[in-house]
Design a protein around this motif. Structure first.
Motif: not given
Length: 742
Positions: A132-142, A502-503, A507-522
């Protein structure tokens, strides 16, 4: 780090046991694949089969597994073992379902299966389980940029989902163009009359929502960072700026009207009685405020005849005006004609059109206009000539095929269309050199990206997004385009568009918080790793990355922003010294597979053709071809790649040097109407392969031995046919002369 312990599992289900010798496959995995543990199972995807794999992982310390069963696209939930590295040998769709069930084909079918087991064993040994991404960030404000219908919708929908939002609007009020309308076209049945805009209620809802912070008279002065950790400086008219952090961004900066002053032949600027559609909305609002009918601007006289000119400066083939249709204009003219007919049925209203388009409401709204007496004439307007307080409209009647004129028109309304407020075009504005970034007054986002200050644009200035698969997703990960900045659209379409954006931002913010890729390899936990001690600073990875994920440091070395990365591997394919890789996908994982294939000698009459197939389109098409029992040559060995952009030319040269008779690359359609999930990958691969002819000539090989094809996910019949045609071409050319040297 735990010691590597390998295991291979061979499934006998789905007909595999009847068509193949699974005992032989197990021996291949054990002796040639050198797997420490090898098991056969009647149904590997069953609860018992999955539990057997889990037991080996948990009790015996297995770290790397190769599953020889169905396609990697099948049974993904059953075969989900995130703690270990895993490869899949596609024996079902890729072998027994793609080969004829005949005695004559049994030998080559078994050879295919043996090779795929060898390939899976070789691949997994070069893989690591991504941490997983070692620089995962957990900000989910849009952050939502733009306070029109699109922006307010995105803010409200995100708030409903429980996410805080900051809404930035450059003017002093919310509402955008929709707030300037008197009424809107109807968005629901029976589509008979203009409807209330609902803008005031939406503004009130935004202001009353405690989850939404509104910043008026504000702009974006600087945007840096990545999904989960965007850092944005929000500037006010007074000159002050405050920097805040956000998880994702929705750009809903809307549109401007096409400049009608560029249409003097249609009378704009020559007579106050020639207005654009926005001008008529202003007249309608003023009239409604005074409880009076719409008056003639020149002398406040009575309006008896109104002519609506469609496609004014739009759908222009000369290149002088807008080449596209703005979508909403026909329905808007019908609505505005009803303003007059509803107030006074005696007013003559004529809509001159070349094609009448009313998306979203079928023909109901058009039929309603007809029933109220609106006249629709198919004609191409050539000139609007002012004469005192009236105008003459000259046009070619396209039904009667003759010239005609409407005299004494009190008001002429031009449908001029939408121009997106997209910011600066990175194709026309110099890229940001390291240390040289400066804000741009014309920019919307002022991105501190090596690749430019705003989102990449399509040919006509709209924000680039994958219109088929990912319509809201731009080429800047975590930044989404919504509304008319993405494509021309009406209010109903903008509301739907903004909701989707918006949706996706959430999804992108939540994936970033988990250290995961966004689409299309979500969900992919891998990220690019670069070995800087071998980097030559050629900047190819920086320039070719379709998503702006790579910057440069002060020494000109690449700096990878993992949260921006889509994991396409384009950088890996671009790197001439092969120092970029992913834990579960690299030059070595693919190279090991192609080298694991048993290549027969030149006397066997069994060629070997390597197929590098895009995992998003070509590989699924071949899977579905197998499901449909469409057979193809048994001499191909297919390796799925994340994108053709990730294909490093070393794979092609290694394959040819190993005695392969040909190499096929199957990727997505590229060009203006591209279908590549990674935007530029297929195009870049095509460009790279166009230069491989010299290499082939140096190797004394025919240029036909490497071929690139565009394959869509729907090419279920065509993809197998391409393989067979290419196999026939190889048979015609003859076996590779390099077989004896492999």
């Amino acid at each position: 780090m735990a010691e590597m312990k390998t295991a291979a599992y061979v499934c006998q289900g789905c007909g595999l046991g009847e068509r193949l010798s699974t005992q032989q496959l197990a021996q291949v995995a054990q002796k040639e694949g050198k797997m420490a543990l090898v098991r056969e199972h009647p149904f590997l995807c069953s609860a018992a089969g999955v539990q057997a794999i889990r037991d080996d992982i948990e009790k015996d310390g297995v770290t790397h597994i190769a599953i020889a069963a169905c396609s990697r696209r099948a049974k993904t939930e059953a075969f989900h073992f995130p703690a270990v590295a895993m490869s899949r040998a596609n024996l079902r769709e890729g072998v027994i379902w793609s080969q004829p069930d005949t005695e004559a084909a049994r030998e080559t079918t078994q050879e295919m299966a043996d090779d795929y087991v060898r390939m899976a064993c070789a691949e997994v040994k070069k893989m690591k389980a991504p941490a997983g991404n070692p620089e995962a960030a957990r900000n989910t404000r849009l952050l939502v940029v733009g306070g029109g219908i699109s922006g307010m919708t995105a803010a409200l929908e995100a708030s409903k989902a429980g996410y805080p939002v900051t809404l930035v609007e450059k003017t002093a009020a919310l509402g955008g163009w929709a707030a300037k309308l008197w009424k809107r076209t109807p968005a629901r049945e029976p589509f008979q009359a203009p409807a209330e805009t609902g803008v005031a209620a939406m503004i009130e809802a935004v202001r009353a929502d405690p989850n939404i912070e509104v910043r008026l008279s504000s702009t974006i002065a600087r945007t840096s960072g990545a999904p989960g950790r965007f850092s944005v400086a929000i500037a006010t008219e007074s000159g002050g700026a405050a920097t805040e952090d956000f998880g994702a961004i929705v750009q809903a900066s809307g549109f401007s009207l096409y400049d009608a002053s560029k249409l003097p032949e249609l009378g704009f600027g020559k007579s106050p009685n020639v207005v654009d559609q926005a001008g008529l909305e202003r007249l309608a609002r003023e009239a409604a405020a005074g409880n009076a009918p719409i008056r003639r601007p020149s002398d406040d006289g009575e309006v008896k005849t109104v002519v609506f000119v469609q496609c004014a400066g739009q759908r222009d083939a000369t290149g002088e005006h807008l080449p596209y249709c703005s979508g909403h204009c026909c329905a808007t003219s019908i609505k505005q004609a009803m303003y007059f007919k509803d107030a006074n049925p005696a007013v003559d209203t004529v809509v001159l059109y070349t094609d009448l388009r009313v998306p979203g409401n079928g023909e109901d709204f058009y039929r309603s206009g007809q029933s109220k007496g609106v006249v629709f004439t198919k004609g191409a307007v050539s000139a609007v000539e002012p004469a005192g307080n009236a105008c003459s409209v000259r046009f070619r009647d396209l039904i009667l095929d003759e010239d005609a004129t409407i005299e004494n028109a009190d008001l002429v309304v031009l449908a001029t269309g939408q121009v997106p407020n997209s910011g600066v075009d990175i194709e026309k504005v110099a890229q940001n050199e390291p240390g040289e970034w400066q804000p741009d007054a014309n920019s919307v986002l002022n991105l501190v990206y090596r690749q430019g200050k705003d989102l990449p644009l399509l040919r006509h200035g709209f924000s680039d997004s994958h219109f088929i698969c990912f319509p809201y997703e731009t080429r800047r990960t975590g930044i989404y385009a919504a509304g008319p900045v993405r494509r021309p659209m009406d209010i109903a379409q903008a509301v739907e568009d903004a909701t989707g954006a918006a949706l996706k931002a959430i999804q992108a913010a939540e994936n970033a918080a988990l250290g995961r890729a966004a689409h299309p390899r979500s969900g992919d936990l891998s990220f690019p790793i670069v070995r800087l001690d071998g980097c030559t600073q050629c900047k190819r990875c920086t320039v070719e990355c379709p998503f702006g994920a790579i910057d440069e440091d002060e020494k000109r070395y690449p700096v990878f922003n993992e949260s921006r990365c889509r994991r396409c591997g384009t950088c890996m394919g671009a790197c001439p010294v092969r120092v970029i890789s992913f834990e579960n996908y690299s030059v070595d994982t693919v190279g090991a597979q192609l080298k694991a294939v048993d290549v027969p000698d030149e006397f066997s009459e069994k060629p070997r053709i390597l197929v590098l197939a895009c995992e998003n389109d070509a590989y699924p098409a071949l899977d579905m071809a197998g499901m449909a029992r469409r057979t193809y040559s048994a001499f191909v060995r297919i390796i799925p790649v994340r994108c053709l952009g990730s294909v490093n030319t070393i794979w092609v040269s290694d394959a040819l040097n190993s005695g392969y008779d040909g190499v096929m690359l199957m990727g997505c359609k590229h060009g203006d109407d591209y279908q590549c999930h990674f935007v530029k990958g297929s195009e870049l691969a095509n460009y790279r392969m166009s230069k491989i002819d010299d290499t082939l000539k140096q190797m004394a090989l025919e240029t036909e031995r490497v071929a690139t094809y565009e394959v869509a996910i729907t090419d279920i019949e065509r993809a197998p046919r391409l393989i067979d045609e290419y196999a026939a071409k190889i048979a015609e050319i003859g076996m590779s002369p390099l077989k004896g040297f492999a």
